[in-house]
Design a protein around this motif. Sequence first.
Motif, short mmCIF file in Angstrom:
data_model
loop_
_atom_site.label_atom_id
_atom_site.label_comp_id
_atom_site.label_asym_id
_atom_site.label_seq_id
_atom_site.Cartn_x
_atom_site.Cartn_y
_atom_site.Cartn_z
N THR A 214 3.35 -28.28 -28.78
CA THR A 214 2.73 -27.66 -27.61
C THR A 214 2.01 -26.38 -28.02
O THR A 214 2.37 -25.74 -29.02
CB THR A 214 3.77 -27.33 -26.51
N ASP A 215 1.02 -26.02 -27.28
CA ASP A 215 0.27 -24.80 -27.53
C ASP A 215 0.69 -23.70 -26.59
O ASP A 215 0.50 -22.52 -26.88
CB ASP A 215 -1.23 -25.08 -27.42
N ARG A 216 1.16 -24.09 -25.39
CA ARG A 216 1.69 -23.12 -24.45
C ARG A 216 2.56 -23.86 -23.44
O ARG A 216 2.15 -24.88 -22.91
CB ARG A 216 0.56 -22.39 -23.69
N ALA B 121 1.37 -27.46 -22.13
CA ALA B 121 -0.02 -27.67 -22.55
C ALA B 121 0.01 -28.14 -23.99
O ALA B 121 0.68 -27.53 -24.85
CB ALA B 121 -0.82 -26.39 -22.44
N ASN B 122 -0.65 -29.22 -24.24
CA ASN B 122 -0.74 -29.77 -25.59
C ASN B 122 -2.06 -30.52 -25.71
O ASN B 122 -2.83 -30.63 -24.76
CB ASN B 122 0.46 -30.66 -25.90
N LYS B 123 -2.31 -31.04 -26.92
CA LYS B 123 -3.58 -31.71 -27.17
C LYS B 123 -3.89 -32.75 -26.09
O LYS B 123 -3.00 -33.47 -25.65
CB LYS B 123 -3.52 -32.39 -28.54
N ILE B 124 -5.15 -32.84 -25.75
CA ILE B 124 -5.61 -33.77 -24.71
C ILE B 124 -5.07 -35.18 -25.02
O ILE B 124 -5.09 -35.64 -26.14
CB ILE B 124 -7.15 -33.75 -24.63
N ALA C 147 -10.52 -15.74 -29.67
CA ALA C 147 -11.03 -16.82 -30.53
C ALA C 147 -10.77 -18.19 -29.92
O ALA C 147 -11.61 -19.09 -29.99
CB ALA C 147 -10.40 -16.72 -31.91
N ARG C 148 -9.57 -18.40 -29.33
CA ARG C 148 -9.26 -19.67 -28.63
C ARG C 148 -8.32 -19.32 -27.46
O ARG C 148 -7.46 -18.43 -27.60
CB ARG C 148 -8.58 -20.69 -29.56
N PRO C 149 -8.44 -19.98 -26.32
CA PRO C 149 -7.78 -19.50 -25.10
C PRO C 149 -6.40 -20.08 -24.80
O PRO C 149 -5.67 -19.53 -23.98
CB PRO C 149 -8.76 -19.94 -24.01
C1 LIG Z 1 2.73 -26.94 -33.30
S1 LIG Z 1 1.37 -26.55 -32.36
C2 LIG Z 1 0.36 -27.93 -32.69
C3 LIG Z 1 -0.55 -28.22 -31.54
O1 LIG Z 1 -1.84 -27.63 -31.76
C4 LIG Z 1 -2.79 -28.66 -31.71
O2 LIG Z 1 -3.99 -28.27 -31.16
P1 LIG Z 1 -5.22 -27.85 -32.14
O3 LIG Z 1 -5.22 -28.82 -33.28
O4 LIG Z 1 -6.44 -27.95 -31.24
O5 LIG Z 1 -4.93 -26.42 -32.55
C5 LIG Z 1 -2.14 -29.72 -30.86
O6 LIG Z 1 -2.15 -29.38 -29.49
C6 LIG Z 1 -0.75 -29.68 -31.42
O7 LIG Z 1 0.25 -30.29 -30.66
#
Ligand SMILES: CSC[C@H]1O[C@H](OP(=O)(O)O)[C@H](O)[C@@H]1O
Length: 368
Positions: A247-249, A257-260, A93-95
């Motif tokens: 962070t997401d990973r 890796a985190n939001k752009i 669903a999301r990578p």
């Molecule tokens: C605690 S994880 C939150 C993390 O997820 C967000 O991305 P998205 O909204 O695209 O799922 C963003 O990277 C947040 O820091």
Amino acid sequence: MKVDGKDMRPIWFDKKSETVQVIDQRFLPHELIIKDLNTVDDTIYAIKEMVVRGAPLIGATGALGVYISLTQENNKGADNDYLKSECKRLKNARPTAMNLFWGVDRVLSAALQQADYGARIKAAFDEALAVIEEEAINCQKIGEYGLSIIENISKMKNGEPVNILTHCNAGWLACIEYGTATAPVYTAFDNGIDVHVWVDETRPLNQGSRLTAWELGKHGVNHTVITDNAGGHIMQHGMVDLVIVGTDRTTRAGDVANKIGTYLKALAAKDNDIPFYVALPSSTFDWDITDGIADIPIEERDPDEIRYVQGLCHGKIKRVLIPPETSSAANHAFDVTPARLVTGFITERGVCRATQQDILSLFPDKKK
Ligand SMILES: CSC[C@H]1O[C@H](OP(=O)(O)O)[C@H](O)[C@@H]1O
């Protein structure tokens, strides 16, 4: 977390309807809309279209998605291969968020240990709920460990407000309770420490101005929404004491890796000698990789998320449409901040520096 006096989470199992329900975060802060997840397709849609978002929440949703697959009417009695194929669909669903793969695999493993189909359903349900409750406790612990960082700055400032910048939404809406980046903020606030949060609006989907601002406002935490590009300026002018992001990973060597836009904040923080912490539960670590820039898959989302900017203008929804005929758009959803720009990690097992050795000192079971 409490919203207008009522306990709220972004996902739950409704016992009356026996249905998984989620807050549809696409409508916040304007409307609080609840969505049922009845099928695997519903679950995949919810993750892919960001009805639910945020690494721990995506992991919890994927975990419950395995249970949903087993109870979905036309799936009952399906064999292992079918269940594994449905789990593969969920994971696609999301990578980027590591939690999705962790949550689905954990519940799939629990289910496959049961031969009897009824026992398999119960095992999946129990394991998915365990994922949810563990992540809630993990975020509470992140708050407790992060508290000391904020406390120390507050003492150095003789109780003056601690100014914390955060990016995107790493709040309870991205998790279950407390959040990751926001957990130390909520914990400090609840302990009477004067905190103020600079909230990056976080284009293009505005998770900061829509979700983090809503969360902080509902909790009573003082905050100011700023444009994504303002962070460096306020850091240069001594208006930021601390940066905490989610962070997401994160790799075993500390690449994040985190939001752009996170990488740019880390560069500005480094240039201004401002502590830059990343808050995460251990479910967000990818223990199999060290080089985040080379090996973390970065999601590219629909460019229309950039082309369409929704907002109220004189009471009407105005959309700014960049005509695709004349303007391309590129929508990279995440970036990678190298460990060298990270001051430290705040986890459910404590705080550590952003080196593989220090990370593994908290997680010795992950040593290869
Ligand atoms: C605690 S994880 C939150 C993390 O997820 C967000 O991305 P998205 O909204 O695209 O799922 C963003 O990277 C947040 O820091």
